[in-house]
Design an enzyme around this catalytic site. Structure first.
Site, short mmCIF file in Angstrom:
data_model
loop_
_atom_site.label_atom_id
_atom_site.label_comp_id
_atom_site.label_asym_id
_atom_site.label_seq_id
_atom_site.Cartn_x
_atom_site.Cartn_y
_atom_site.Cartn_z
N ASP A 4 -92.96 -28.86 -66.51
CA ASP A 4 -92.44 -28.56 -65.18
C ASP A 4 -91.20 -27.68 -65.23
O ASP A 4 -90.41 -27.66 -64.31
CB ASP A 4 -92.14 -29.87 -64.44
N HIS A 25 -95.59 -4.00 -82.54
CA HIS A 25 -95.08 -5.04 -81.64
C HIS A 25 -94.69 -6.30 -82.40
O HIS A 25 -95.02 -7.42 -82.00
CB HIS A 25 -96.11 -5.36 -80.54
N ASP A 74 -85.87 -2.62 -82.21
CA ASP A 74 -86.19 -2.08 -80.89
C ASP A 74 -85.79 -3.18 -79.90
O ASP A 74 -86.51 -4.16 -79.75
CB ASP A 74 -87.68 -1.76 -80.80
N ASP A 81 -83.86 0.92 -73.37
CA ASP A 81 -84.90 0.77 -74.40
C ASP A 81 -84.47 1.60 -75.60
O ASP A 81 -84.58 2.84 -75.56
CB ASP A 81 -86.24 1.26 -73.81
N HIS A 138 -98.74 6.18 -81.51
CA HIS A 138 -98.39 5.95 -80.11
C HIS A 138 -97.90 7.23 -79.46
O HIS A 138 -97.83 8.27 -80.11
CB HIS A 138 -97.35 4.82 -79.98
N HIS A 191 -92.19 7.02 -72.54
CA HIS A 191 -92.72 6.46 -71.29
C HIS A 191 -91.60 6.47 -70.26
O HIS A 191 -90.42 6.52 -70.61
CB HIS A 191 -93.22 5.03 -71.52
N HIS A 247 -91.50 -0.22 -69.27
CA HIS A 247 -92.54 0.82 -69.18
C HIS A 247 -92.70 1.05 -67.69
O HIS A 247 -93.52 0.42 -67.02
CB HIS A 247 -93.86 0.32 -69.80
N GLU A 282 -89.30 8.61 -78.37
CA GLU A 282 -89.35 7.63 -79.45
C GLU A 282 -90.42 7.91 -80.51
O GLU A 282 -91.37 7.15 -80.67
CB GLU A 282 -89.56 6.23 -78.88
N TYR A 293 -94.99 5.15 -89.48
CA TYR A 293 -95.15 3.77 -89.97
C TYR A 293 -96.11 3.77 -91.15
O TYR A 293 -97.31 4.04 -90.98
CB TYR A 293 -95.71 2.88 -88.84
N ARG A 332 -88.63 4.29 -86.47
CA ARG A 332 -88.71 4.83 -85.11
C ARG A 332 -87.27 5.06 -84.65
O ARG A 332 -86.38 4.29 -85.00
CB ARG A 332 -89.43 3.86 -84.16
N GLU A 379 -85.33 5.87 -80.97
CA GLU A 379 -85.65 5.91 -79.53
C GLU A 379 -84.39 6.00 -78.69
O GLU A 379 -83.48 5.18 -78.83
CB GLU A 379 -86.43 4.63 -79.15
N1 GLY Z 1 -89.65 -1.42 -76.38
C1 GLY Z 1 -90.93 -1.02 -76.00
C2 GLY Z 1 -91.15 0.41 -76.21
O1 GLY Z 1 -90.40 1.05 -76.92
O2 GLY Z 1 -91.99 0.99 -75.62
MN MN Z 2 -89.95 2.54 -75.46
MN MN Z 3 -88.47 0.45 -77.44
#
Ligand code: GLY
Ligand code: MN
Ligand code: MN
Length: 435
Positions: free
Chosen positions: A36, A240, A257, A268, A347, A351, A358, A381, A385, A402, A404
């Protein structure tokens, strides 16, 4: 203090776009975490964008055909017995005052009012996202009203996503939004620098997560804008990775990240750095390829350029770099054609960013990539990898990188909201040495 004029202006813009339509929106439902107890409450982004309302249990109707009360907020009524558990609720009068509503009513009246509003509107816009119960109810209501108006005419033809209107609006950030996004970015940038300074081999990934998230909360953020990723060594190659449980080993690269949400707006940021504070030759080689692409794409981000052009540029630079250091074979054209780069870069370049990490808003219109305009905010970004199971040269295996940043398009070019976190190799090594 809530600046209710901002939300009023957005509702006026929505009304102009809706024509004879009505917007009937539900706030986000509360979500149970265990038994709950609930997850921390987070308002639906479209609902917030149009109302500024962040409390649970709400709904609203924006109905230009209702001349007396075009904007009605439905909220939980005052109830002293419940309020001692969950906090004080505003009276209906105070709700009207604070949110510039024309009237505030008990949420129990929402469904009846929604049915009545549908009868006088030709289109019904609602939030079609994660609240399935609300969606089914709205569909049911439209069906019921259609039957009622069969002989009299009028009524809605169907149900449309309010996002078809708000997501285009949300794509261009106003001054107020950019201020909040800069604040989210500043908090997140400081947190990344602190994590770099704090890092040393032997620590656990979750301990770096704690450094970041503690700073977010300390600075007034509600918490992370998305689940923090802290991956050391091979974990950095899992896009992820959110377990964050492993011990950091000397020689690992660490990919973080993570970013804060501040007053509903997300940052981000990703940075990648060596656990021991010094890049090896192999780490440096991959890092420099990613950094070169990232800087070039940011440099090219300006009004008139398309989102797809930025991605194409990013992809080509990453591919050329990967060929140069011996990660990929062939010419850049061949690699792009046969998509062998997908082993290491799988990827997109970025975004939209805003209320949602996102963020909503189309990337294509009429089959063409969106052209960048001032006020658009997005991430850049690129990453490479190379996981431990890959067929890449041994020295590159177990390295994920990465970088970003958060970019806003301005009249003359762009502004990097997250430029404060070091990303040059020399800057990172200097900061980590200090730590
Ligand atoms: N943190 C999620 C992305 O970089 O899209
Ligand atoms: Mn991102
Ligand atoms: Mn990110």
């Amino acid at each position: 203090m809530l600046n209710s004029d901002i939300y009023n202006r957005r509702r006026q813009n929505l009304i102009n776009l809706m024509g004879k339509g009505v917007a009937i929106l539900k706030g986000a439902p509360e979500q149970i975490r265990t038994n709950d107890t609930e997850y921390p409450y987070r308002q639906d982004s479209d609902f917030f964008y149009l109302t500024g309302y962040t409390e649970p249990g709400a709904a609203c109707i924006i109905d230009p055909s209702n001349k007396e009360n075009p904007f009605t907020l439905f909220v939980l009524p005052q109830d002293p017995k419940k309020e001692v558990w969950t906090g004080w609720r505003l009276s209906f009068e105070d709700t009207v005052e604070k949110y510039k509503a024309d009237q505030a009513l008990d949420i129990a009246e929402f469904e009846t009012a929604a049915l009545a509003a549908m009868k006088t509107s030709s289109k019904v816009y609602t939030n079609l996202n994660h609240d399935k119960v609300h969606q089914y109810k709205m569909l049911d209501h439209v069906g019921q009203v259609r039957k009622e108006v069969q002989r009299t005419g009028g009524g809605p033809e169907g149900l449309e996503s309010v996002g078809s209107l708000t997501h285009g609006m949300r794509l261009i950030k106003d001054e107020h939004e950019l201020e909040l996004m800069q604040k989210a970015a500043d908090i997140s940038a400081d947190a990344h620098s602190k994590a770099m300074e704090a890092c040393s081999p032997g620590m656990y990934e979750y301990q770096l997560q704690a450094v970041l998230e503690s700073h977010f909360v300390h600075e007034g953020s509600a918490g992370p804008a998305y689940t923090s990723i802290v991956g050391a060594g091979d974990n950095a190659t899992v896009l992820h990775y959110i377990k964050n449980r492993d011990q950091i080993v000397d020689g690992d690269m660490i990919l973080i990240d993570a970013a804060a949400e501040y007053d509903m707006y997300a940052a981000d940021i990703t940075r990648t750095f060596p656990a021991n504070g010094k890049f090896s030759e192999a780490q440096k080689a991959i890092y420099e390829v990613v950094l070169k692409a990232q800087k070039a794409v940011i440099e090219a981000s300006k009004p008139g350029v398309t989102f797809q052009e930025l991605h194409d540029m990013d992809l080509r630079l990453l591919v050329e770099g990967m060929i140069e250091i011996g990660l990929l074979k062939g010419t850049a054209d061949e690699v792009i054609q046969n998509e062998s780069y997908q082993d290491y870069f799988m990827h997109k370049t970025g975004h939209w960013l805003g209320l949602d990490v996102h963020d909503m808003g189309n990337y294509m219109a009429d089959g063409e990539s969106i052209v960048l305009k001032p006020g658009m905010a997005f991430t850049v970004e690129p990453g490479i990898y190379v996981n431990s199971k890959s067929k890449a040269p041994e020295k590159f295996r177990g390295i994920g990188i990465r970088i970003e940043d958060d970019i806003v398009i301005t009249e003359s070019g762009n502004k990097n909201l997250t430029a404060a976190v070091p990303k040059e190799i020399s800057e990172i090594e200097a900061l980590m040495k200090k730590g």
